[in-house]
Design an enzyme around this catalytic site. Structure first.
Site, PDB file in Angstrom:
ATOM      1  N   SER A  87       0.815  -1.219   0.000  1.00  0.00           N
ATOM      2  CA  SER A  87       0.000   0.000   0.000  1.00  0.00           C
ATOM      3  C   SER A  87       0.847   1.267   0.000  1.00  0.00           C
ATOM      4  O   SER A  87       0.305   2.370   0.007  1.00  0.00           O
ATOM      5  CB  SER A  87      -0.954   0.003   1.203  1.00  0.00           C
ATOM      6  N   LYS A 139       3.426   2.104   2.331  1.00  0.00           N
ATOM      7  CA  LYS A 139       3.751   2.635   3.666  1.00  0.00           C
ATOM      8  C   LYS A 139       5.196   3.131   3.731  1.00  0.00           C
ATOM      9  O   LYS A 139       5.456   4.229   4.235  1.00  0.00           O
ATOM     10  CB  LYS A 139       3.517   1.547   4.727  1.00  0.00           C
ATOM     11  N   ASP A 175      13.449  -7.564   9.010  1.00  0.00           N
ATOM     12  CA  ASP A 175      13.164  -7.336   7.597  1.00  0.00           C
ATOM     13  C   ASP A 175      14.454  -7.435   6.789  1.00  0.00           C
ATOM     14  O   ASP A 175      15.237  -6.496   6.724  1.00  0.00           O
ATOM     15  CB  ASP A 175      12.525  -5.962   7.401  1.00  0.00           C
ATOM     16  N   GLU A 187       8.470  -0.810   9.345  1.00  0.00           N
ATOM     17  CA  GLU A 187       8.149  -2.164   9.824  1.00  0.00           C
ATOM     18  C   GLU A 187       7.915  -2.134  11.337  1.00  0.00           C
ATOM     19  O   GLU A 187       8.416  -2.981  12.093  1.00  0.00           O
ATOM     20  CB  GLU A 187       9.266  -3.144   9.458  1.00  0.00           C
ATOM     21  N   CYS A 211      -9.316  -7.106  -1.801  1.00  0.00           N
ATOM     22  CA  CYS A 211     -10.497  -6.427  -1.285  1.00  0.00           C
ATOM     23  C   CYS A 211     -11.209  -7.350  -0.295  1.00  0.00           C
ATOM     24  O   CYS A 211     -10.833  -8.513  -0.109  1.00  0.00           O
ATOM     25  CB  CYS A 211     -11.427  -6.043  -2.428  1.00  0.00           C
TER      26      CYS A 211
END
Length: 282
Positions: A88, A90, A116, A163, A251
């Site tokens: 998305s 971020k 990460d 993160e 969705c």
């Protein structure tokens, strides 16, 4: 999902998308950005599987403004929270905000969890390949010592945390940094896991945040607004590091349908495995 009556940092509805693009990250509703920043290319380039476009920066892990005067902590700082599913935008939003702060003369540092390891350990990297040097740490409580207590107190204005769901001491660190030390803290992380349960303590920051931004992606199946992250694999542990090979934004409709399909497939697989075990024991 949660509702917040707070001003957002960006408007997710303005983001471009194309259903014909392959990479899920390009479905992100986060705004794209472009900065003209010169002279240093951060090390540890991302692998060839992502874009080779890199941000050119003057900073290493900390960027100092032309002034080296100690900071005044007489006034409280701020906390800004950016959440959303995977792909998305971020990290892109966090990086854009941090660099905007740097352009105003603020001294900055970025922290990410050392869990990460998808692209490189010494930089935050977007899914599009943009990168910026950072501190990769197991927890936030060790940051002051690693950074230097005097430098932290007197030569640091803005802290970015990527993160954030992986940091167990997130709430305490952010509250102290903003309330007592006058820092601006910009936090980016997942608000929910692949089962749509709260992930880490990111949501705990909402009551003490100045702003909260909920980003969305684009459903990999139908292209509609994606609020959730679906795991494609059979692993059930909450913390499973991975990218598009493991996760996809979906969705609500395709999350529900997809979960039913995945559960049925797993049940069939478990049944097949059990039959194999019984047959082998006869």
């Amino acid at each position: 999902m949660f509702g917040v009556s707070m001003r957002t940092l960006i408007s997710p509805s303005l983001a471009p998308f194309s259903l014909h693009l392959h990479k899920p990250s390009l479905f992100s509703t986060a705004l794209r950005f472009s900065f003209s920043i010169n002279n240093i290319t951060p090390t540890n380039s991302p692998p060839s599987t992502i874009s080779t476009r890199k941000l050119q920066t003057k900073a290493t892990r900390v960027t100092s403004s032309s002034s080296s005067q100690p900071l005044s902590s007489s006034s409280p700082g701020e906390i800004h929270v950016v959440v959303g599913p995977m792909f998305s935008g971020k990290t892109t939003t966090l990086l854009r905000r941090i660099l905007a702060e740097r352009e105003t003369g603020k001294r900055i540092a970025i922290i990410k969890s050392n869990k990460d390891t998808r692209y490189c350990t010494e930089s935050i990297v977007t899914h599009d390949g943009e990168k910026y040097p950072c501190w990769s740490l197991p927890d936030l409580s060790s940051f002051k010592e690693r950074f230097g207590f005097d430098d932290y107190e007197n030569r640091l204005d803005v802290i970015g945390i990527d993160e954030a769901q992986f940091f167990g001491d997130l709430y305490e660190f952010c509250r102290e940094a903003a309330d007592k030390e006058g820092k601006t803290v910009i936090v980016a992380g997942l608000d929910g896991d692949f089962m749509r349960r709260r992930f880490g303590s990111v949501l705990d920051l909402i009551p003490i945040a100045d702003t909260v931004t909920k980003l969305t992606s684009r459903c990999e199946v139908c292209g509609k607004r994606a609020l959730f992250t679906m795991r494609k694999t059979e692993e059930k542990e909450t913390e499973l590091i991975g990218g598009a090979e493991v996760y996809m934004p979906v969705c609500r409709s395709h999350y529900v349908c997809g979960q039913n399909v995945l559960e049925t497939a797993r049940a069939v697989l478990d049944s097949s495995n059990n039959h194999s075990v019984v047959a082998s024991s006869l």
